[in-house]
Design a protein around this motif. Structure first.
Motif, PDB file in Angstrom:
ATOM      1  N   ASN A   8      -7.000 -28.049  77.762  1.00 36.91           N
ATOM      2  CA  ASN A   8      -7.182 -29.107  78.184  1.00 36.91           C
ATOM      3  C   ASN A   8      -8.145 -28.484  79.409  1.00 36.91           C
ATOM      4  N   THR A   9      -7.477 -27.684  80.345  1.00 37.63           N
ATOM      5  CA  THR A   9      -8.803 -27.016  81.095  1.00 37.63           C
ATOM      6  C   THR A   9     -10.027 -26.562  80.624  1.00 37.63           C
ATOM      7  N   ALA A  10      -9.535 -25.223  79.912  1.00 41.94           N
ATOM      8  CA  ALA A  10     -10.687 -25.172  79.052  1.00 41.94           C
ATOM      9  C   ALA A  10     -12.088 -25.425  78.279  1.00 41.94           C
ATOM     10  N   THR A  11     -11.455 -26.730  77.846  1.00 38.54           N
ATOM     11  CA  THR A  11     -11.990 -27.567  76.711  1.00 38.54           C
ATOM     12  C   THR A  11     -13.233 -27.730  78.927  1.00 38.54           C
ATOM     13  N   PHE A  12     -12.479 -28.442  79.385  1.00 40.53           N
ATOM     14  CA  PHE A  12     -13.010 -28.944  81.147  1.00 40.53           C
ATOM     15  C   PHE A  12     -14.119 -28.190  81.657  1.00 40.53           C
ATOM     16  N   PHE A  44      -5.985 -17.681  78.115  1.00 41.18           N
ATOM     17  CA  PHE A  44      -6.767 -18.868  77.504  1.00 41.18           C
ATOM     18  C   PHE A  44      -8.047 -19.624  77.987  1.00 41.18           C
ATOM     19  N   ILE A  45      -7.878 -19.691  79.179  1.00 35.70           N
ATOM     20  CA  ILE A  45      -8.610 -20.056  80.733  1.00 35.70           C
ATOM     21  C   ILE A  45      -9.024 -19.259  80.438  1.00 35.70           C
ATOM     22  N   ASP A  46      -8.993 -17.767  80.864  1.00 35.79           N
ATOM     23  CA  ASP A  46      -9.815 -17.211  81.349  1.00 35.79           C
ATOM     24  C   ASP A  46     -10.736 -16.111  80.574  1.00 35.79           C
ATOM     25  N   MET A  47     -10.491 -16.048  79.155  1.00 37.81           N
ATOM     26  CA  MET A  47     -12.198 -15.980  78.251  1.00 37.81           C
ATOM     27  C   MET A  47     -12.917 -17.184  78.085  1.00 37.81           C
ATOM     28  N   ASN A  48     -12.179 -18.427  77.895  1.00 35.01           N
ATOM     29  CA  ASN A  48     -13.262 -19.401  77.811  1.00 35.01           C
ATOM     30  C   ASN A  48     -14.331 -19.603  78.980  1.00 35.01           C
ATOM     31  N   SER A 136     -10.453 -27.252  73.121  1.00 38.17           N
ATOM     32  CA  SER A 136      -9.477 -28.329  73.086  1.00 38.17           C
ATOM     33  C   SER A 136      -8.368 -28.663  71.554  1.00 38.17           C
ATOM     34  N   ASN A 137      -9.029 -27.782  70.487  1.00 41.52           N
ATOM     35  CA  ASN A 137      -7.877 -27.270  69.358  1.00 41.52           C
ATOM     36  C   ASN A 137      -7.995 -26.333  69.514  1.00 41.52           C
ATOM     37  N   GLY A 138      -7.915 -25.656  70.503  1.00 43.86           N
ATOM     38  CA  GLY A 138      -6.879 -24.032  71.410  1.00 43.86           C
ATOM     39  C   GLY A 138      -7.158 -22.698  70.447  1.00 43.86           C
ATOM     40  N   GLU A 139      -9.083 -23.020  69.624  1.00 45.45           N
ATOM     41  CA  GLU A 139      -9.263 -21.922  69.208  1.00 45.45           C
ATOM     42  C   GLU A 139      -9.920 -21.026  70.218  1.00 45.45           C
ATOM     43  N   ALA A 140     -10.397 -20.188  69.414  1.00 45.76           N
ATOM     44  CA  ALA A 140     -11.338 -19.008  70.954  1.00 45.76           C
ATOM     45  C   ALA A 140     -12.433 -19.346  70.016  1.00 45.76           C
ATOM     46  N   TYR A 141     -13.901 -19.189  70.913  1.00 40.78           N
ATOM     47  CA  TYR A 141     -15.299 -19.478  70.203  1.00 40.78           C
ATOM     48  C   TYR A 141     -15.978 -18.632  71.671  1.00 40.78           C
TER      49      TYR A 141
END
Length: 151
Positions: A8-12, A44-48, A136-141
């Protein structure tokens, strides 16, 4: 496994870049605030966060290059054969000035640059939505055409 809170944080982070349409420079301010406050909690949040910010900085760079090409060319082409009296006489300046005989290669370059800018903004919007869905799906992009300013 990526936790729901991290997704959720990465999506936001990605979606917060859309604030540029409401708040000037919101596409930099909000992702940086969210990313900097949460980057130590999750890789994950750091990368996004880095990807979103790098993409926004890259889009800014591409926009500035387009502006450096298009703006002077438009100014030059408008005022190339115009005098102050032509503008002040009350004649319709735009209709009198722009006709097929006044379109040169450099004006065509400026028009192509403006169209490229519009295309970049549409692609930017689509890629932000796509990156948000991936996060949102937990995938790296990783955004395409991105310069890694923050590593």
């Amino acid at each position: 496994m990526v936790l729901t809170n991290e997704k959720n944080t990465a999506t936001f982070i990605h979606l917060s870049t859309l604030s540029q349409y409401i708040i000037p420079f919101g596409n930099y301010i909000f992702p940086i605030i969210i990313w900097s406050s949460k980057k130590n909690e999750s890789e994950f949040i750091d990368m996004n966060g880095k990807n979103a910010i790098n993409f926004q900085l890259s889009m800014f760079l591409y926009t500035m290059v387009a502006a450096v090409i298009a703006i002077p060319v438009f100014i030059y082409s408008i005022f190339n054969n115009t005098t102050i009296t032509n503008i002040h006489d009350g004649r319709d300046f735009i209709i009198d000035h722009f006709h097929a005989g006044n379109v040169s290669g450099i004006v065509i370059l400026a028009i192509i640059t403006v169209l490229l800018f519009c295309f970049l903004k549409v692609i930017e919007f689509i890629l932000i939505i796509y990156a948000s869905a991936k996060a949102s799906n937990g995938e790296a992009y990783k955004y395409p055409l991105t310069v890694n300013f923050i590593k």
